[in-house]
Design a protein around this motif. Structure first.
Motif, PDB file in Angstrom:
ATOM      1  N   GLU A   1      -2.050  -5.329  16.023  1.00  0.00           N
ATOM      2  CA  GLU A   1      -0.696  -4.885  15.435  1.00  0.00           C
ATOM      3  C   GLU A   1      -0.334  -5.400  14.210  1.00  0.00           C
ATOM      4  OE1 GLU A   1       2.075  -5.715  19.543  1.00  0.00           O
ATOM      5  OE2 GLU A   1       1.219  -7.544  18.750  1.00  0.00           O
ATOM      6  N   GLY A   2       0.509  -5.016  13.234  1.00  0.00           N
ATOM      7  CA  GLY A   2       0.774  -5.250  11.937  1.00  0.00           C
ATOM      8  C   GLY A   2      -0.090  -5.002  10.925  1.00  0.00           C
ATOM      9  N   VAL A   3      -1.158  -3.680  11.125  1.00  0.00           N
ATOM     10  CA  VAL A   3      -2.008  -3.188  10.076  1.00  0.00           C
ATOM     11  C   VAL A   3      -1.147  -2.502   9.186  1.00  0.00           C
ATOM     12  CG1 VAL A   3      -3.962  -1.977   9.779  1.00  0.00           C
ATOM     13  CG2 VAL A   3      -3.648  -2.955  11.969  1.00  0.00           C
ATOM     14  N   GLU A   4      -1.523  -3.118   7.820  1.00  0.00           N
ATOM     15  CA  GLU A   4      -0.461  -2.737   6.592  1.00  0.00           C
ATOM     16  C   GLU A   4      -1.131  -2.268   5.486  1.00  0.00           C
ATOM     17  OE1 GLU A   4       2.068  -6.017   5.641  1.00  0.00           O
ATOM     18  OE2 GLU A   4       3.326  -5.797   7.468  1.00  0.00           O
TER      19      GLU A   4
ATOM     20  N   LEU B   1     -10.929  -4.518  10.882  1.00  0.00           N
ATOM     21  CA  LEU B   1     -10.885  -4.439  12.218  1.00  0.00           C
ATOM     22  C   LEU B   1     -11.642  -3.584  12.913  1.00  0.00           C
ATOM     23  CD1 LEU B   1      -6.985  -4.695  12.350  1.00  0.00           C
ATOM     24  CD2 LEU B   1      -8.352  -6.295  13.326  1.00  0.00           C
ATOM     25  N   LYS B   2     -11.890  -2.414  12.115  1.00  0.00           N
ATOM     26  CA  LYS B   2     -12.828  -1.485  12.582  1.00  0.00           C
ATOM     27  C   LYS B   2     -14.353  -1.958  12.601  1.00  0.00           C
ATOM     28  CE  LYS B   2     -10.212   2.636  11.143  1.00  0.00           C
ATOM     29  NZ  LYS B   2     -10.194   3.658  10.189  1.00  0.00           N
TER      30      LYS B   2
ATOM     31  N   LYS C   1      -7.939   0.043  18.830  1.00  0.00           N
ATOM     32  CA  LYS C   1      -6.785   0.618  18.284  1.00  0.00           C
ATOM     33  C   LYS C   1      -6.103  -0.272  17.411  1.00  0.00           C
ATOM     34  CE  LYS C   1      -6.543   2.826  22.821  1.00  0.00           C
ATOM     35  NZ  LYS C   1      -5.838   2.961  23.918  1.00  0.00           N
ATOM     36  N   LEU C   2      -5.507   0.538  16.395  1.00  0.00           N
ATOM     37  CA  LEU C   2      -4.688  -0.092  15.297  1.00  0.00           C
ATOM     38  C   LEU C   2      -3.504   0.246  15.187  1.00  0.00           C
ATOM     39  CD1 LEU C   2      -7.365   0.112  12.490  1.00  0.00           C
ATOM     40  CD2 LEU C   2      -7.289  -1.594  14.034  1.00  0.00           C
TER      41      LEU C   2
ATOM     42  N   GLU D   1      -5.818  12.410  13.028  1.00  0.00           N
ATOM     43  CA  GLU D   1      -5.282  12.646  14.393  1.00  0.00           C
ATOM     44  C   GLU D   1      -4.478  12.122  15.057  1.00  0.00           C
ATOM     45  OE1 GLU D   1      -5.957  15.953  14.897  1.00  0.00           O
ATOM     46  OE2 GLU D   1      -6.688  15.907  12.953  1.00  0.00           O
ATOM     47  N   LEU D   2      -3.650  12.669  15.659  1.00  0.00           N
ATOM     48  CA  LEU D   2      -2.551  11.728  16.472  1.00  0.00           C
ATOM     49  C   LEU D   2      -3.228  11.179  17.662  1.00  0.00           C
ATOM     50  CD1 LEU D   2       0.500  11.120  16.998  1.00  0.00           C
ATOM     51  CD2 LEU D   2       0.469  13.294  18.481  1.00  0.00           C
ATOM     52  N   SER D   3      -4.121  11.507  18.203  1.00  0.00           N
ATOM     53  CA  SER D   3      -4.860  11.112  19.630  1.00  0.00           C
ATOM     54  C   SER D   3      -5.693   9.616  19.098  1.00  0.00           C
ATOM     55  CB  SER D   3      -5.864  11.849  20.028  1.00  0.00           C
ATOM     56  OG  SER D   3      -6.934  12.062  18.987  1.00  0.00           O
ATOM     57  N   GLY D   4      -5.827   9.538  17.747  1.00  0.00           N
ATOM     58  CA  GLY D   4      -6.377   8.184  17.444  1.00  0.00           C
ATOM     59  C   GLY D   4      -5.283   7.560  16.870  1.00  0.00           C
ATOM     60  N   ALA D   5      -4.602   8.056  16.030  1.00  0.00           N
ATOM     61  CA  ALA D   5      -3.625   7.368  14.944  1.00  0.00           C
ATOM     62  C   ALA D   5      -2.261   6.813  15.782  1.00  0.00           C
ATOM     63  CB  ALA D   5      -3.274   8.199  13.823  1.00  0.00           C
ATOM     64  N   ILE D   6      -1.786   7.442  16.654  1.00  0.00           N
ATOM     65  CA  ILE D   6      -0.772   7.075  17.427  1.00  0.00           C
ATOM     66  C   ILE D   6      -0.880   5.981  18.204  1.00  0.00           C
ATOM     67  CG2 ILE D   6      -0.800   8.346  19.504  1.00  0.00           C
ATOM     68  CD1 ILE D   6       2.377   8.363  17.415  1.00  0.00           C
TER      69      ILE D   6
END
Length: 192
Positions: A133-136, A144-145, A151-152, A185-190
């Motif tokens: 959480e809180g990836v800025e 993190l990757k 997930k981020l 892509e939404l599947s990864g980014a959301i």
């Protein structure tokens, strides 16, 4: 949104300790799922470590019934409470969400990096997904990757959006990350 043909990803809802401790909590969640027509597998309930650690056998049984229906559970703000491995193993959780206080120091703070790596290793060994959480910024995301965080989530990808703008994002299936300068892509980014 679903009635208008928009594909809606899993929605996470924060649940308080008081709500979980109230009698009939699991039955109320089941009734809401039935009343709204939302698939149970599209719902994720976020609970803090303290809420889960305080759960007695009856409440854990209720949460487990919801999990059997398809509801997902995550431990929110992980690393700030008093979890024990034996407690986590008995809970119906599928994800831990690393508290943003550990993410903010990345990549430069060695203690935060070690803590994040330890949480990822522990969660992975228990078969749990991990979200930070809180990836800025992109340096945090890259760190993190590399640590194999699945997930981020954070302002790097998007801030809160009003419903009409959210619908546009869902319809496009992708979001623009200004800091990364590219479409995700939404599947990864959301999920990030």
């Amino acid at each position: 949104w679903r009635e208008r043909g928009v594909v809606v990803p899993r929605v996470a809802v924060n649940v308080s300790a008081r709500q979980v401790r109230s009698s009939g909590f699991s039955d109320r969640v089941t009734a809401i799922i039935e009343d709204t027509g939302v698939g149970a597998d599209q719902l994720e309930l976020e609970l803090t470590e303290g809420t889960l650690m305080d759960a007695d056998a009856r409440r854990i049984e209720g949460l487990s019934r919801l999990r059997a229906q398809g509801v997902h559970f995550s431990i929110d703000d992980f690393g700030t409470g008093q979890s024990s491995l034996s407690s986590i193993r008995r809970l119906p959780v599928s994800m831990v969400k690393i508290d943003q206080s550990f993410v903010h120091g990345l990549p430069g703070n060695a203690n935060d990096a070690a803590t994040v790596s330890a949480i990822i290793a522990m969660a992975s060994s228990l078969g749990l997904d991990v979200m930070a959480e809180g990836v800025e910024n992109s340096a945090q995301a890259d760190c993190l990757k590399r640590a194999k965080c699945g997930k981020l989530q954070g302002y790097l990808f998007s801030g809160p959006l009003p419903p009409d703008e959210t619908e546009v994002v869902l319809r496009q299936g992708r979001i623009v990350s200004p800091q990364l300068g590219r479409l995700e892509e939404l599947s990864g980014a959301i999920a990030r």
